[in-house]
Design a protein around this motif. Structure first.
Motif: not given
Length: 225
Positions: A1-6
């Motif tokens: 999720m963090k990667k997608l958000k970034s």
């Protein structure tokens, strides 16, 4: 999720482009479907002196890759220049849509039959089948080619890339000429497209240069005092 958000945070500046393209393509498709019969004919005397030259279908079709490549390059390399390019392109394209909606227009310049048979004339015939000779003023092929070239020559990343700038200029000019040589546009469409592009360049790019020059003058005056 963090990667997608970034990824979203990094590339969310492309959302306005996607939204606008959906609106533009939908609006244009509606115009193409509704303005097939009742439209004003655009024609100037110069149109009768321009020969049909099918090989120009090549730069005409390259327009799609050219404009897309420039926009994508700016999207990934310079957000500010990407926004500036989008302002230039979106403004002209919106003006075109409004004009075509309020004043349906078209031309009767296409040939009744091809003067010869080759791969280029077949490409032109295929193009004519999917693209009606309506909704032509001002020429978006001309306007967006200018916009793409302006973006290239004003790009900070391409400042020292003289070869790329030269190639861009040659391609942009070839595309502009192609609109007339394969009977996609009247000279009137081309000239007004150039005029609109010139005006928008002043507002989108030149204005910034003028303001910067004024700021430098003010700073020099303060320093001298």
């Amino acid at each position: 999720m963090k990667k997608l958000k970034s990824i979203y945070v990094k590339y969310r500046h492309g959302i306005p482009l996607l939204i606008y393209m959906v609106i533009y393509l939908s609006w244009f498709a509606w115009l193409e479907a509704t303005n097939k019969k009742n439209y004003s004919i655009i024609h100037v005397t110069a149109d009768d002196y321009i020969p049909f030259c099918e090989i120009f279908v090549v730069p005409y079709l390259l327009w799609f890759a050219y404009v897309s490549a420039v926009v994508l390059f700016l999207f990934f390399r310079n957000k500010q220049e990407f926004y500036r390019s989008c302002v230039f392109l979106f403004t002209g394209m919106t003006i075109f849509l409004i004009i075509s909606t309020l004043w349906p227009n078209g031309h009767h310049l296409r040939l009744a039959e091809m003067p010869r048979e080759n791969i280029f004339t077949r490409a032109v015939s295929a193009l004519w089948q999917v693209d009606t000779p309506t909704n032509i003023w001002p020429s978006i092929h001309v306007y967006n080619s200018m916009g793409a070239h302006f973006a290239v020559i004003r790009s900070a990343q391409l400042e020292k890339k003289k070869g790329i700038k030269l190639a861009s200029g040659i391609l942009a000019i070839s595309i502009i000429l192609s609109t007339m040589f394969i009977k996609q546009h009247s000279v009137f469409d081309v000239m007004t497209g150039i005029a609109l592009g010139t005006v928008m360049y002043t507002f989108t790019y030149r204005r910034e240069v003028v303001l910067a020059a004024r700021m430098q003058k003010k700073l020099k005056k303060r320093i001298s005092i």
